[in-house]
Design an enzyme around this catalytic site. Structure first.
Site, short mmCIF file in Angstrom:
data_model
loop_
_atom_site.label_atom_id
_atom_site.label_comp_id
_atom_site.label_asym_id
_atom_site.label_seq_id
_atom_site.Cartn_x
_atom_site.Cartn_y
_atom_site.Cartn_z
N HIS A 157 -14.36 9.51 -72.17
CA HIS A 157 -13.50 8.60 -71.42
C HIS A 157 -14.12 8.13 -70.11
CE1 HIS A 157 -10.35 10.00 -74.17
NE2 HIS A 157 -9.60 9.00 -73.73
N ASP A 186 -5.03 14.61 -72.06
CA ASP A 186 -4.55 13.52 -72.91
C ASP A 186 -4.81 13.88 -74.38
OD1 ASP A 186 -3.39 11.10 -73.63
OD2 ASP A 186 -5.17 9.90 -73.22
#
Length: 406
Positions: free
Chosen positions: A270, A293
């Site tokens: 990410h 997440d």
């Protein structure tokens, strides 16, 4: 009688810094003393009044278990603000038993406190899901609920179903809060959409965190959202406009404001390490929260999964939508986030630990109980070896992962 547990010899990360030869004493579910191993471990005079005073190892009537952790690190249990599942189980759609399996998976990786996140869905479905998760919060299995969607931008939807997105109508936001029976902790919104600022104000009035995320907001619109009460950046850098020199966008506004805590997903997918360093430099170590997440595949493996109504393919640990290829959450666990932060990103251990524990605990309003190793707080802690590989997990005084020191 529950024995007193004395953990000694480790490098202990305390709020005041790291003690190289430290000791943590646990009585029942709570920490009763911390400090150097060569000092008395009696609870200090300023310990909370409800901490048992007869806590010195060897005191009459006390059974004592001593564990030598020389060569290891001892850090607070991890706190995850943003987590959709793990162990093959989904928080947005799983049964109670499946949700508990996902929680257990993350506990095995050091996450002793977890906020369960939903994904975009039909409002009636989200209301029912809020009720189920609220019961688990009432039982103490999770710390609360994070609603990610449906009030987000179709321009930055990521792994959310576009046809189910909607503007953040304060009445619908209130409907979700009410369905959570006081257990709603955070709502992620695209605050530039119609009703966005009024929804932020509503959340702030009800003590629920308003998070800016999955947004196409300008810099000015983001500043307005912060002034209205938004205090979190949902996975900063991801699902929002990039930082530009003429159009600085939401990233700049979120980094520069002292009122905002920024989430970072430190999985190597990410974020580029330079982006992580940028966030720490501008926000400072007190305003960063590492989150996973995570979706179902965390702690489980590659394969096909569902995230809400959308199909996800996980390959080599990276989750992407089958249709379109957008990143769809992560397979991260927080022990891996910590190890990467220290060994790859070069962060000081104390800064990485704060991002995993103290900062999210403070944001949740739970720092009187969790987030640091201090007398009176829950005995939530993680044992790591010299290479920052997890070797033990304690939650509320009980070993979830018995220390593996061989």
């Amino acid at each position: 009688m529950t024995p007193t547990k004395v953990l000694t010899g480790a490098r202990v990360v305390l709020p005041t810094g790291t003690v190289d030869d430290g000791r943590v004493t646990v009585e029942g579910t709570r920490i009763v003393a911390t400090g150097p191993a060569n000092l008395s471990s009696e609870a200090p005079a300023n310990a909370p009044s409800d901490v048992p005073s007869n806590t010195s190892p060897g005191a009459p009537g006390n059974a004592v278990e001593t564990l030598d952790l020389t060569g290891h690190w001892l850090v607070p249990g991890f706190v995850d603000l943003h987590n959709h599942g793990g162990g093959g189980a989904s928080f947005p759609s799983g049964t109670v038993d499946e949700v508990l399996k996902g929680i257990r998976t993350h506990r095995l990786h050091g996450t002793t406190t977890l906020v369960a996140s939903t994904v975009t869905g039909d409002m009636d479905v989200l209301v029912r899901r809020a009720g189920l998760l609220a019961e688990l919060a009432e039982q103490g299995d999770i710390a609360g609920i994070h609603f990610e969607g449906p009030f987000i931008s179709p321009c930055r939807k990521g792994a959310h179903s576009e046809e189910l997105l909607r503007d953040p109508d304060p009445a619908e936001v209130r409907k979700l809060i009410d369905a959570a029976h006081g257990r709603a902790k955070m709502v992620t919104l695209a605050t530039e959409l119609p009703g966005g600022l009024d929804s932020v104000r509503l959340l702030a009035e009800h003590g629920v965190i308003a998070a800016v995320g999955h947004t196409d907001a300008t810099y000015e619109q983001t500043v307005a959202a912060i002034d209205a009460g938004a205090t979190v950046a949902t996975h900063l850098f991801n699902a929002m406009p990039a930082l530009g020199h003429r159009a600085p966008g939401p990233i700049t506004a979120l980094l520069e404001d002292e009122r905002v805590t920024v989430e970072l997903i430190n999985d190597g997918t990410h974020l580029h390490p330079a982006a992580l360093q940028l966030a720490f430099h501008h926000a400072g170590p007190g305003r960063v929260a590492f989150v996973t997440d995570a979706m179902d595949a965390a702690g489980f493996g590659d394969g096909r999964y569902l995230l809400g109504p959308l199909e996800v393919e996980v390959a080599d640990g990276v989750a992407r939508l089958v249709e379109g290829g957008s990143i769809a959450g992560s397979t991260l666990t927080l022990d891996r986030a910590l190890k990467r932060a220290v060994t790859v990103d070069g962060l000081p251990v104390e800064h990485a630990v704060a991002a995993l524990s103290a900062n999210p605990a403070r944001l949740l309003g739970m720092d009187d109980r969790i987030g640091s190793l201090e007398p009176g707080k829950d005995a939530d802690l993680v044992v790591l070896d010299a290479d920052f590989t997890l070797k033990g997990v304690m939650r509320r005084g009980e070993w979830v992962v018995a220390p593996q020191l061989g």
